[in-house]
Design an enzyme around this catalytic site. Structure first.
Site, PDB file in Angstrom:
ATOM      1  N   SER A   1       0.841  -1.187   0.000  1.00  0.00           N
ATOM      2  CA  SER A   1       0.000   0.000   0.000  1.00  0.00           C
ATOM      3  C   SER A   1       0.884   1.248   0.000  1.00  0.00           C
ATOM      4  O   SER A   1       1.692   1.415  -0.912  1.00  0.00           O
ATOM      5  CB  SER A   1      -0.962  -0.035   1.184  1.00  0.00           C
ATOM      6  OG  SER A   1      -1.983   0.920   1.061  1.00  0.00           O
TER       7      SER A   1
ATOM      8  N   GLU B   1      -9.006  -5.188  -4.672  1.00  0.00           N
ATOM      9  CA  GLU B   1      -8.388  -4.139  -3.876  1.00  0.00           C
ATOM     10  C   GLU B   1      -9.398  -3.178  -3.239  1.00  0.00           C
ATOM     11  O   GLU B   1      -9.312  -2.845  -2.062  1.00  0.00           O
ATOM     12  CB  GLU B   1      -7.402  -3.344  -4.743  1.00  0.00           C
ATOM     13  CG  GLU B   1      -6.114  -4.066  -5.040  1.00  0.00           C
ATOM     14  CD  GLU B   1      -5.163  -4.094  -3.870  1.00  0.00           C
ATOM     15  OE1 GLU B   1      -5.400  -3.377  -2.878  1.00  0.00           O
ATOM     16  OE2 GLU B   1      -4.162  -4.837  -3.947  1.00  0.00           O
TER      17      GLU B   1
ATOM     18  N   HIS C   1      -7.801  -5.500  -0.180  1.00  0.00           N
ATOM     19  CA  HIS C   1      -6.608  -4.730   0.185  1.00  0.00           C
ATOM     20  C   HIS C   1      -6.172  -5.073   1.607  1.00  0.00           C
ATOM     21  O   HIS C   1      -6.951  -4.988   2.554  1.00  0.00           O
ATOM     22  CB  HIS C   1      -6.927  -3.244   0.092  1.00  0.00           C
ATOM     23  CG  HIS C   1      -5.744  -2.343   0.258  1.00  0.00           C
ATOM     24  ND1 HIS C   1      -4.748  -2.252  -0.683  1.00  0.00           N
ATOM     25  CD2 HIS C   1      -5.398  -1.494   1.264  1.00  0.00           C
ATOM     26  CE1 HIS C   1      -3.837  -1.378  -0.274  1.00  0.00           C
ATOM     27  NE2 HIS C   1      -4.214  -0.911   0.901  1.00  0.00           N
TER      28      HIS C   1
END
Length: 501
Positions: free
Chosen positions: A208, A324, A414
């Site tokens: 990330s 995601e 995610h």
């Protein structure tokens, strides 16, 4: 919110609760181990097959809005058995767990190693958290030391306004977090041999915002030569502000604090709690487009957009989770509403509408086309563009996607890949009915692949090229795909400038 949901929230916003704590030999007796660096001696602790040194200062307590100063040498043996303070955090959502022991004095790192003897590959982990949350102490490198025979380093860096608030009269102020990361990498180069690591064989790895930080480091002049390889997870070379964009954040901060534009010098004297509260308010304001704190094309630290200035020959493993945006858009409102607004503003109505039409037409009915488009803008296409640019720069590139539906109750969203990246699986966080043995085998597969890559052997599948877009799908049974996304969807992005992100 359930405990599992809280753990997922921590992963989404920068922590990895499931990767914390010494997972190997926790109940075994601790043995003191001294690492004798060129700056001084550090007392760590061995439990089982790994030694850990916690809370190692790599820079002096930072002056607010000033570049980091490398840590000074010391005499005697300094204790390194407790984690250092975390950076001051920003709250992105009410469910985001509170992080204890926050401080502006946060520039610490942690080292996990099998032994002080030998020369092993080194992985430096840069944590995620939307550039506003997280800590290196959230991640446990024990499995890399014991199974991978790798020295793993986790680092803190300044976050939010403390790491990214651009002020033209303060050189480098918009990229202090990147300067912190470079200072940590220089510390590794100068000291890691004392921990059994090879300073000439360093891989940076991050997820990330950590992966996005690496995207910036790849094109940052000051980072050149500090690492040989990179693993970018759910990242890419984004988001990157222009100075004009960054000034919008600064103006919003000043308004929140009741200061005029000509009073920005007072920001250095604002109490830390007030500055953090203002940053939290600005970060979640959807009218500002979300993602208000991140690297800036300031003409000094980042003279050019990094994707146009990649270091030649830094080999790369890059990938994302399959889904995601799912969950992230729901749990962090500023993301779900802010990113589409920012993308429309950047790309223009016509281009954004064209992408919407393509995703609506081409996305299978079993999937949410709006979430897939948001995933594409967030990290999928930035990952593809970075893979292509790195290949052009002479690097070897490997591409993957994390597809394991059992990773969480919400699937491969995610942050769901973080425990697997660290070779650990908490069965409480898996999807109901998921086979724990399968999940643990996948975690071992991923850790083995990243460890092999750090050694220089390659991760174990065919390289990416723009013609052969080979992608390893990490799943219950890992398989190889000819491309990570539908080529027709990728074609819909033709003509979109990667530097617009």
């Amino acid at each position: 919110m359930t405990g599992i949901d809280r753990r997922r929230m921590l992963a989404l916003t920068g922590g990895a609760a499931l990767a914390t704590g010494l997972s190997a030999g926790h109940a075994e007796a601790a043995t003191e181990v001294i690492a004798r660096t060129r700056s001084g001696a550090l007392r760590g602790v061995r439990r089982g097959g790994a030694v850990v040194w916690r809370g190692v200062r790599y820079a002096e307590p930072p002056e607010r809005f000033a570049a980091p100063v490398p840590a000074r040498p010391w005499t005697g043996v300094r204790d390194a058995t407790a984690f250092g303070a975390a950076a001051v955090q920003v709250k992105l959502a009410p469910a985001q767990p509170d992080v204890p022991n926050q401080s502006e004095d946060c520039l610490f790192l942690n080292v996990y190693s099998p032994s002080t003897r030998g020369r092993r590959p080194v992985i430096v982990w840069i944590h995620g958290g939307a550039f506003v949350a997280g800590s290196g102490s959230d991640y446990d490198g024990t499995a890399y030391a014991t199974r991978g025979d790798v020295v793993l380093v986790t680092i803190n860096y300044r976050l939010g306004a403390f790491g990214f608030l651009y002020q033209p009269h303060r050189p480098g102020s918009g990229n202090l977090a990147l300067l912190d990361q470079v200072t940590a990498l220089r510390w590794v180069r100068e000291h890691i041999a004392a921990f059994g690591g090879d300073p000439g064989n360093v891989t940076v790895m991050g997820e990330s915002a950590g992966g996005m930080s690496i995207g910036a480091l790849l094109g940052m002049p000051a980072a050149r030569g500090l690492f040989r390889r990179a693993v970018v997870q759910s990242g890419g070379v984004r988001p990157i502000f222009t100075r004009k964009d960054a000034a919008v954040t600064t103006s919003a901060m000043l308004r929140r604090l009741g200061l005029r534009e000509d009073q920005s010098a007072r920001l250095a004297r604002v109490p830390v709690e007030e500055l953090a509260a203002a940053a939290s308010a600005v970060a979640v304001d959807p009218d500002l487009g979300g993602e208000r704190f991140h690297p800036v094309l300031d003409g000094e630290v980042l003279p050019r957009h990094p994707i146009t200035a990649l270091a030649p020959g830094v080999d790369l493993v890059i990938g994302t989770c399959r889904d995601e945006a799912d969950q992230l858009a729901k749990m962090v409102p500023s993301f779900g509403k802010g990113l589409p607004k920012a993308m429309r503003d950047k790309l223009g109505d016509a281009a954004w509408t064209r992408l919407q039409d393509a995703y609506q037409a081409l996305t299978p009915s079993t999937r949410d086309w709006e979430m897939d488009l948001l995933s594409g803008a967030f990290v999928v296409m930035p990952s593809v563009w970075l893979a292509e640019a790195a290949h052009r720069a002479g690097a070897r590139v490997w591409q993957y996607r994390f597809d394991y539906a059992g990773a969480s109750a919400a699937g491969p969203v995610h942050g769901a890949d973080i425990p697997f990246t660290f070779g650990t699986v908490d069965e409480r966080a898996l999807a109901p009915g998921a086979d724990v043995a399968v999940a643990r085998a996948l975690a071992n597969t991923m850790l083995d692949a990243f460890s092999a890559f750090a050694r220089g052997d390659g991760p174990g599948w065919r390289e990416f090229t723009p013609r052969e877009r080979t992608t390893l799908l990490f799943d219950a049974t890992p398989t190889v795909s000819a491309d990570r996304i539908d080529p027709r969807l990728r074609a819909a992005w033709d003509g979109i400038d990667p530097t617009a992100f």
